[in-house]
Write a protein that holds these residues in place. Structure first.
Motif, PDB file in Angstrom:
ATOM      1  N   GLY A   1       0.834  -1.206   0.000  1.00  0.00           N
ATOM      2  CA  GLY A   1       0.000   0.000   0.000  1.00  0.00           C
ATOM      3  C   GLY A   1       0.860   1.244   0.000  1.00  0.00           C
ATOM      4  O   GLY A   1       1.670   1.452   0.902  1.00  0.00           O
TER       5      GLY A   1
ATOM      6  N   GLY B   1      -0.172   4.508   0.134  1.00  0.00           N
ATOM      7  CA  GLY B   1      -0.834   5.730   0.589  1.00  0.00           C
ATOM      8  C   GLY B   1       0.019   6.386   1.667  1.00  0.00           C
ATOM      9  O   GLY B   1       1.214   6.076   1.815  1.00  0.00           O
ATOM     10  N   VAL B   2      -0.597   7.297   2.424  1.00  0.00           N
ATOM     11  CA  VAL B   2       0.138   8.016   3.475  1.00  0.00           C
ATOM     12  C   VAL B   2       0.758   7.031   4.466  1.00  0.00           C
ATOM     13  O   VAL B   2       1.943   7.123   4.803  1.00  0.00           O
ATOM     14  N   ALA B   3      -0.034   6.057   4.930  1.00  0.00           N
ATOM     15  CA  ALA B   3       0.459   5.134   5.967  1.00  0.00           C
ATOM     16  C   ALA B   3       1.654   4.337   5.459  1.00  0.00           C
ATOM     17  O   ALA B   3       2.686   4.228   6.142  1.00  0.00           O
TER      18      ALA B   3
ATOM     19  N   LEU C   1       4.973  -2.047  -2.239  1.00  0.00           N
ATOM     20  CA  LEU C   1       4.172  -2.543  -3.363  1.00  0.00           C
ATOM     21  C   LEU C   1       2.838  -1.808  -3.399  1.00  0.00           C
ATOM     22  O   LEU C   1       2.061  -1.863  -2.440  1.00  0.00           O
ATOM     23  N   GLU C   2       2.596  -1.106  -4.472  1.00  0.00           N
ATOM     24  CA  GLU C   2       1.334  -0.366  -4.634  1.00  0.00           C
ATOM     25  C   GLU C   2       0.582  -0.961  -5.824  1.00  0.00           C
ATOM     26  O   GLU C   2       1.127  -1.040  -6.931  1.00  0.00           O
TER      27      GLU C   2
ATOM     28  N   GLY D   1      -0.236   7.123  -3.598  1.00  0.00           N
ATOM     29  CA  GLY D   1      -1.029   8.158  -2.924  1.00  0.00           C
ATOM     30  C   GLY D   1      -2.332   7.683  -2.327  1.00  0.00           C
ATOM     31  O   GLY D   1      -2.834   8.275  -1.389  1.00  0.00           O
ATOM     32  N   GLY D   2      -2.932   6.638  -2.909  1.00  0.00           N
ATOM     33  CA  GLY D   2      -4.224   6.175  -2.390  1.00  0.00           C
ATOM     34  C   GLY D   2      -5.227   7.318  -2.384  1.00  0.00           C
ATOM     35  O   GLY D   2      -5.367   8.055  -3.367  1.00  0.00           O
TER      36      GLY D   2
ATOM     37  N   GLN E   1      -8.845  14.152  -3.684  1.00  0.00           N
ATOM     38  CA  GLN E   1     -10.030  13.297  -3.575  1.00  0.00           C
ATOM     39  C   GLN E   1     -10.977  13.934  -2.557  1.00  0.00           C
ATOM     40  O   GLN E   1     -11.090  13.485  -1.413  1.00  0.00           O
ATOM     41  N   GLY E   2     -11.618  15.037  -2.934  1.00  0.00           N
ATOM     42  CA  GLY E   2     -12.424  15.810  -1.998  1.00  0.00           C
ATOM     43  C   GLY E   2     -11.542  16.795  -1.248  1.00  0.00           C
ATOM     44  O   GLY E   2     -10.320  16.808  -1.409  1.00  0.00           O
ATOM     45  N   ALA E   3     -12.193  17.612  -0.417  1.00  0.00           N
ATOM     46  CA  ALA E   3     -11.479  18.676   0.309  1.00  0.00           C
ATOM     47  C   ALA E   3     -10.456  18.075   1.250  1.00  0.00           C
ATOM     48  O   ALA E   3     -10.814  17.318   2.150  1.00  0.00           O
TER      49      ALA E   3
ATOM     50  N   TRP F   1      -2.510  17.301  -2.760  1.00  0.00           N
ATOM     51  CA  TRP F   1      -1.749  16.420  -1.868  1.00  0.00           C
ATOM     52  C   TRP F   1      -0.767  15.537  -2.616  1.00  0.00           C
ATOM     53  O   TRP F   1       0.107  14.940  -2.011  1.00  0.00           O
TER      54      TRP F   1
ATOM     55  N   SER G   1       0.079  -5.448  -7.478  1.00  0.00           N
ATOM     56  CA  SER G   1      -1.041  -5.773  -6.601  1.00  0.00           C
ATOM     57  C   SER G   1      -0.792  -7.100  -5.898  1.00  0.00           C
ATOM     58  O   SER G   1      -0.464  -8.105  -6.532  1.00  0.00           O
TER      59      SER G   1
ATOM     60  N   VAL H   1     -19.066  13.391  -2.728  1.00  0.00           N
ATOM     61  CA  VAL H   1     -18.227  14.558  -3.026  1.00  0.00           C
ATOM     62  C   VAL H   1     -18.489  15.047  -4.449  1.00  0.00           C
ATOM     63  O   VAL H   1     -18.585  14.243  -5.373  1.00  0.00           O
TER      64      VAL H   1
ATOM     65  N   PRO I   1     -14.900   6.431   1.050  1.00  0.00           N
ATOM     66  CA  PRO I   1     -14.399   6.326   2.427  1.00  0.00           C
ATOM     67  C   PRO I   1     -13.364   7.411   2.730  1.00  0.00           C
ATOM     68  O   PRO I   1     -12.339   7.494   2.061  1.00  0.00           O
TER      69      PRO I   1
ATOM     70  N   SER J   1      -5.799  11.339   7.906  1.00  0.00           N
ATOM     71  CA  SER J   1      -4.410  11.095   7.482  1.00  0.00           C
ATOM     72  C   SER J   1      -3.440  11.118   8.668  1.00  0.00           C
ATOM     73  O   SER J   1      -2.355  10.530   8.594  1.00  0.00           O
TER      74      SER J   1
HETATM   75  C1  LIG Z   1     -13.256  13.219   0.631  1.00  0.00           C
HETATM   76  C2  LIG Z   1     -12.058  13.060   1.509  1.00  0.00           C
HETATM   77  C3  LIG Z   1     -11.624  14.136   2.276  1.00  0.00           C
HETATM   78  C4  LIG Z   1     -10.542  13.988   3.141  1.00  0.00           C
HETATM   79  N1  LIG Z   1     -10.103  15.075   3.839  1.00  0.00           N
HETATM   80  C5  LIG Z   1      -9.033  14.954   4.653  1.00  0.00           C
HETATM   81  C6  LIG Z   1      -8.522  16.086   5.326  1.00  0.00           C
HETATM   82  O1  LIG Z   1      -9.023  17.197   5.171  1.00  0.00           O
HETATM   83  N2  LIG Z   1      -7.468  15.927   6.136  1.00  0.00           N
HETATM   84  C7  LIG Z   1      -6.885  14.695   6.336  1.00  0.00           C
HETATM   85  O2  LIG Z   1      -5.937  14.603   7.131  1.00  0.00           O
HETATM   86  N3  LIG Z   1      -7.344  13.595   5.705  1.00  0.00           N
HETATM   87  C8  LIG Z   1      -8.413  13.709   4.864  1.00  0.00           C
HETATM   88  N4  LIG Z   1      -8.878  12.612   4.201  1.00  0.00           N
HETATM   89  C9  LIG Z   1      -8.397  11.296   4.586  1.00  0.00           C
HETATM   90  C10 LIG Z   1      -7.075  10.902   3.963  1.00  0.00           C
HETATM   91  O3  LIG Z   1      -7.107  11.006   2.549  1.00  0.00           O
HETATM   92  C11 LIG Z   1      -6.849   9.424   4.347  1.00  0.00           C
HETATM   93  O4  LIG Z   1      -6.995   9.262   5.744  1.00  0.00           O
HETATM   94  C12 LIG Z   1      -5.463   8.937   3.994  1.00  0.00           C
HETATM   95  O5  LIG Z   1      -5.120   9.301   2.676  1.00  0.00           O
HETATM   96  C13 LIG Z   1      -5.447   7.407   4.166  1.00  0.00           C
HETATM   97  O6  LIG Z   1      -4.176   6.887   3.871  1.00  0.00           O
HETATM   98  P1  LIG Z   1      -3.928   5.325   3.995  1.00  0.00           P
HETATM   99  O7  LIG Z   1      -2.524   5.111   3.615  1.00  0.00           O
HETATM  100  O8  LIG Z   1      -4.368   4.876   5.357  1.00  0.00           O
HETATM  101  O9  LIG Z   1      -4.929   4.604   2.993  1.00  0.00           O
HETATM  102  P2  LIG Z   1      -5.109   4.708   1.410  1.00  0.00           P
HETATM  103  O10 LIG Z   1      -4.871   6.097   0.955  1.00  0.00           O
HETATM  104  O11 LIG Z   1      -6.443   4.115   1.122  1.00  0.00           O
HETATM  105  O12 LIG Z   1      -3.938   3.804   0.813  1.00  0.00           O
HETATM  106  C14 LIG Z   1      -4.028   2.416   0.658  1.00  0.00           C
HETATM  107  C15 LIG Z   1      -3.236   2.043  -0.583  1.00  0.00           C
HETATM  108  O13 LIG Z   1      -3.147   0.620  -0.669  1.00  0.00           O
HETATM  109  C16 LIG Z   1      -3.269   0.243  -2.010  1.00  0.00           C
HETATM  110  N5  LIG Z   1      -3.687  -1.167  -2.047  1.00  0.00           N
HETATM  111  C17 LIG Z   1      -4.886  -1.666  -1.648  1.00  0.00           C
HETATM  112  N6  LIG Z   1      -4.907  -3.006  -1.826  1.00  0.00           N
HETATM  113  C18 LIG Z   1      -3.681  -3.354  -2.314  1.00  0.00           C
HETATM  114  C19 LIG Z   1      -3.089  -4.599  -2.691  1.00  0.00           C
HETATM  115  N7  LIG Z   1      -3.770  -5.753  -2.593  1.00  0.00           N
HETATM  116  N8  LIG Z   1      -1.827  -4.609  -3.177  1.00  0.00           N
HETATM  117  C20 LIG Z   1      -1.105  -3.453  -3.287  1.00  0.00           C
HETATM  118  N9  LIG Z   1      -1.643  -2.236  -2.948  1.00  0.00           N
HETATM  119  C21 LIG Z   1      -2.909  -2.191  -2.469  1.00  0.00           C
HETATM  120  C22 LIG Z   1      -4.306   1.202  -2.565  1.00  0.00           C
HETATM  121  O14 LIG Z   1      -4.250   1.280  -3.980  1.00  0.00           O
HETATM  122  C23 LIG Z   1      -3.908   2.497  -1.865  1.00  0.00           C
HETATM  123  O15 LIG Z   1      -2.985   3.250  -2.634  1.00  0.00           O
HETATM  124  C24 LIG Z   1      -9.922  12.735   3.284  1.00  0.00           C
HETATM  125  C25 LIG Z   1     -10.333  11.662   2.476  1.00  0.00           C
HETATM  126  C26 LIG Z   1     -11.384  11.826   1.600  1.00  0.00           C
HETATM  127  C27 LIG Z   1     -11.799  10.674   0.744  1.00  0.00           C
END
Ligand SMILES: Cc1cc2nc3c(=O)[nH]c(=O)nc-3n(C[C@H](O)[C@H](O)[C@H](O)COP(=O)(O)OP(=O)(O)OC[C@H]3O[C@@H](n4cnc5c(N)ncnc54)[C@H](O)[C@@H]3O)c2cc1C
Length: 429
Positions: A17, A19-21, A39-40, A46-47, A61-63, A199, A222, A280, A367, A404
């Motif tokens: 994954g 994304g941010v985490a 691995l993304e 970015g997710g 992806q939204g505000a 972002w 994947s 959104v 979500p 995030s």
């Molecule tokens: C409308 C909206 C508004 C938001 N506003 C804010 C805000 O104002 N402030 C803030 O702090 N946060 C905000 N957020 C939240 C923020 O975007 C998320 O909390 C954060 O981006 C989550 O990061 P993550 O790494 O946990 O998950 P994700 O971003 O979901 O990352 C998971 C990643 O894993 C990958 N993945 C999934 N399955 C697999 C697999 N089997 N193999 C390889 N890769 C895989 C996905 O493609 C994805 O890239 C908002 C979100 C949305 C949707």
């Protein structure tokens, strides 16, 4: 079918994954000397923090607002990643939508005094509650139970709930922890930044830092399953490849984590997670209409509208980028007219916007967080009790923060736990 190639590296950490985490975890791991592969599955990193660039507009992806007091901002600073952008502009028009009408939104003492939304008694209580939040109070129980105890008028209760939605993105007062909700509202008071270019600028910074510290990043990679065993963890990809590692981080949604590794702890995590979702509509306009209201906060309806391009560079010259959203309650299904509802809010706030529309982005039932902090159950920790060597991170993991910031905090915490696990394995060998 070609035979799967298996590369085993005892000290190797695999992050699933991007994304941010996952990116925060990967940098933390690599900076502490681990060999890391990220691995993304998608074509880009970015997710939910990615940005869609189209026609000169940069659509998050939204505000998305970066909380200056939050763990994501702290991680970016720690990694020396530049943040370009500004706090929301203060010269726009902010309004409250209550009983179908726009009125003054109580944001400051001056606007509170002018606002017709609240009675004089409510205004005094509003100031008292703001002080209560600023003072760091952390009531126990649910946010709804805390509001019940305050015995507020319907208008004041709806106003406080609206500010809670704004800072948490959650619309689940009966489920959400009062302490965590007030923590988040307090953090929002420290300020936010709207980021130039969206972002993806932050994600690019993280990816550059990750690569420069030696992280191998693979997009379009994947993962289909992971297996644990005495010699470590085996990660299988859709292309038939397999990678061996001493530790693996699942930085994906709870459902995806459980699909990849169907163990009891993840099943419980799936069952207990209460997501925050939103409908959104993001609009890219040729220019801001005259007499536009640049921020609307729904008081008795869970709606929000905000101009981000007055603070951040997100449009072609002269353009305007506006985010509109409806915060969905936990069991609420997006209605067929979800977008029409958001367009109707644009009609109220942005007269003549339809003729000025150049680009749009729609996200239905998106979500925002995979797990808001509940009052009666903790979010899962980064370690899995029933899968040695496997860890989790994301906005549904850990006790720290929301959205995030929870993703960044759990990513950093998971990295430390993975390093400790690898060290213990080496000592035991
Ligand atoms: C409308 C909206 C508004 C938001 N506003 C804010 C805000 O104002 N402030 C803030 O702090 N946060 C905000 N957020 C939240 C923020 O975007 C998320 O909390 C954060 O981006 C989550 O990061 P993550 O790494 O946990 O998950 P994700 O971003 O979901 O990352 C998971 C990643 O894993 C990958 N993945 C999934 N399955 C697999 C697999 N089997 N193999 C390889 N890769 C895989 C996905 O493609 C994805 O890239 C908002 C979100 C949305 C949707």
């Amino acid at each position: 079918m070609p035979e799967a190639s298996t590369r085993h590296r005892a000290e190797r950490a695999v992050v699933i994954g991007g994304g941010v985490a996952g990116l925060v975890a990967a940098v933390e791991l690599a900076q502490r000397g681990a060999e890391v592969a990220l691995l993304e599955g998608a074509a880009q990193l970015g997710g939910r923090a990615r940005t869609h660039h189209v026609g000169g507009f940069s659509f998050n992806q939204g505000a998305h607002a970066l909380y200056v007091g939050g763990a994501f901002h702290a991680a970016l600073k720690r990694f020396a990643i530049a943040i370009h952008g500004k706090p929301p502009a203060t010269n726009g028009t902010s309004m409250a939508l209550y009983r179908g009408k726009l009125g003054v939104l109580p944001r400051s003492l001056a606007s509170l005094a002018r606002s017709g939304l609240l009675s004089v008694g409510d205004k005094l209580t509003f100031v008292r509650i703001q002080s209560f939040i600023k003072d760091g109070e952390r009531p126990s129980g649910s946010f709804a139970a805390w509001l019940d105890g305050e015995r507020l008028s319907p208008a004041l209760r709806a106003t406080i709930e609206a500010f809670a939605r704004l800072s948490t993105y959650g619309n689940a007062p009966a489920d959400m922890s009062a302490a965590a909700t007030l923590d988040q509202m307090r953090m929002a008071m420290q300020g936010v930044i709207y980021v130039d270019g969206g972002w993806s600028a932050l994600i690019d910074g993280l990816a550059t830092r990750a690569r420069s510290t030696g992280v191998e990043i693979r997009t379009g990679a994947s993962v289909v399953s992971i297996e644990t065993g005495h010699s470590g963890v085996r990660v299988k990809l859709t292309d038939g490849d397999a990678i061996g590692a001493s530790t693996v981080l699942l930085a994906v949604s709870p459902n995806e984590a459980y699909k990849l590794l169907p163990v009891a702890s993840l099943q419980q995590a799936v069952e207990q997670a209460i997501p925050a979702r939103a409908n959104v509509l993001d609009l890219g306009l040729e220019r801001l209409p005259e007499n536009a209201v640049t921020r609307v906060q729904g008081i008795d309806r869970a709606l929000y509208l905000s101009l981000h391009s007055d603070a951040a560079k997100l449009t072609p010259d002269g353009g305007a980028l506006i985010h509109i959203a409806r915060y969905l309650a936990p069991d609420e299904k997006p209605e067929a007219d979800a977008i029409a509802e958001l367009e109707a809010l644009a009609d109220v706030a942005l007269p003549g916007w339809r003729a000025l529309e150049r680009q749009r982005q729609r996200l239905i039932g998106m979500p925002v967080s995979h797990g808001v902090p509940r009052w009666n159950a903790r979010r899962p920790g980064v370690r899995l009790s029933d899968a040695s060597g496997v860890f989790i991170a994301g906005d549904w993991v850990g006790d720290s923060g929301m959205i995030s910031d929870a993703a960044a905090a759990s990513g950093a915490e998971a990295a430390k736990a993975m390093l400790a696990h690898s060290t213990a394995m080496v000592r035991a060998a």
